[in-house]
Write a protein that holds these residues in place. Structure first.
Motif, mmCIF file in Angstrom:
data_model
loop_
_atom_site.group_PDB
_atom_site.id
_atom_site.type_symbol
_atom_site.label_atom_id
_atom_site.label_comp_id
_atom_site.label_asym_id
_atom_site.label_seq_id
_atom_site.Cartn_x
_atom_site.Cartn_y
_atom_site.Cartn_z
ATOM 1 N N GLU A 65 -40.141 38.864 -57.920
ATOM 2 C CA GLU A 65 -41.021 38.290 -56.899
ATOM 3 C C GLU A 65 -41.460 36.909 -57.357
ATOM 4 O O GLU A 65 -41.802 36.722 -58.521
ATOM 5 C CB GLU A 65 -42.241 39.187 -56.681
ATOM 6 N N SER A 68 -44.544 31.763 -52.976
ATOM 7 C CA SER A 68 -44.019 30.951 -51.876
ATOM 8 C C SER A 68 -44.614 29.549 -51.928
ATOM 9 O O SER A 68 -45.768 29.364 -52.323
ATOM 10 C CB SER A 68 -44.398 31.604 -50.546
ATOM 11 N N GLU A 80 -36.839 29.956 -47.894
ATOM 12 C CA GLU A 80 -37.348 31.069 -48.697
ATOM 13 C C GLU A 80 -36.868 32.407 -48.123
ATOM 14 O O GLU A 80 -36.562 33.328 -48.869
ATOM 15 C CB GLU A 80 -38.869 31.012 -48.802
ATOM 16 N N ASN A 81 -36.810 32.518 -46.812
ATOM 17 C CA ASN A 81 -36.255 33.734 -46.210
ATOM 18 C C ASN A 81 -34.791 33.897 -46.571
ATOM 19 O O ASN A 81 -34.332 35.002 -46.876
ATOM 20 C CB ASN A 81 -36.414 33.700 -44.683
ATOM 21 N N CYS A 84 -34.481 35.187 -50.056
ATOM 22 C CA CYS A 84 -34.754 36.636 -50.086
ATOM 23 C C CYS A 84 -33.523 37.426 -49.675
ATOM 24 O O CYS A 84 -33.130 38.386 -50.342
ATOM 25 C CB CYS A 84 -35.894 36.989 -49.138
ATOM 26 N N GLU A 85 -32.941 37.035 -48.586
ATOM 27 C CA GLU A 85 -31.804 37.784 -48.060
ATOM 28 C C GLU A 85 -30.577 37.695 -48.953
ATOM 29 O O GLU A 85 -29.884 38.686 -49.175
ATOM 30 C CB GLU A 85 -31.435 37.268 -46.672
ATOM 31 N N VAL A 89 -34.487 38.453 -53.945
ATOM 32 C CA VAL A 89 -35.737 38.068 -54.603
ATOM 33 C C VAL A 89 -36.833 38.026 -53.544
ATOM 34 O O VAL A 89 -36.687 37.356 -52.528
ATOM 35 C CB VAL A 89 -35.611 36.683 -55.267
ATOM 36 N N ARG A 90 -37.906 38.755 -53.765
ATOM 37 C CA ARG A 90 -39.020 38.707 -52.809
ATOM 38 C C ARG A 90 -39.824 37.434 -53.023
ATOM 39 O O ARG A 90 -40.104 37.031 -54.152
ATOM 40 C CB ARG A 90 -39.914 39.926 -52.972
ATOM 41 N N VAL A 91 -40.181 36.827 -51.924
ATOM 42 C CA VAL A 91 -41.044 35.649 -51.960
ATOM 43 C C VAL A 91 -42.343 36.066 -51.280
ATOM 44 O O VAL A 91 -42.330 36.500 -50.128
ATOM 45 C CB VAL A 91 -40.405 34.453 -51.229
ATOM 46 N N GLY A 96 -38.613 37.949 -45.462
ATOM 47 C CA GLY A 96 -37.369 38.193 -46.183
ATOM 48 C C GLY A 96 -36.211 38.654 -45.330
ATOM 49 O O GLY A 96 -35.139 38.916 -45.854
#
Length: 111
Positions: A65, A68, A80-81, A84-85, A89-91, A96
């Motif tokens: 994680e 942002s 950032e999305n 994630c995809e 990795v989570r933001v 995501g």
């Protein structure tokens, strides 16, 4: 162009400083290096000038994680999305899921 490696905490301060100087976010890219996910932020800081910053995110079994920068630079939301995809990795604060079908998980992430 070389990217300067910084911590996540340092990145937040750097982004605040760049925004104060009217720098623009160009993009955010990720790279799976095997043991880590590298996240590189590209900023346009003037005519013919860029500044690039890298954070290194150690892989933690899909529980990575990062902070942002969207609250500072709203244009970061899409990149950032995508991060994630594509890398799993989570933001923080970013849903995501933006482009890919829910059945597709982190296609650019190595095992």
């Amino acid at each position: 162009m070389e990217a300067k490696t910084v911590t996540q905490a340092e990145l937040q301060g750097i982004v605040n400083g760049l925004k104060a100087k009217d720098a623009r976010l160009i993009t955010i890219v990720g790279a799976d290096t095997g043991e880590n996910i590298e996240v590189i932020y590209f900023f346009h800081t003037g005519i013919g000038q860029t500044e690039n910053y890298r954070i290194i995110v150690p892989k933690a079994g899909g529980n990575e994680e990062i902070e942002s920068i969207t609250p500072i630079i709203p244009a970061a939301y899409i990149a950032e999305n995508e991060l994630c995809e594509m890398f799993g990795v989570r933001v923080k604060g970013v849903p995501g899921r933006f482009f890919l079908h829910p059945s597709v998980n982190a296609p650019l992430r190595r095992k």
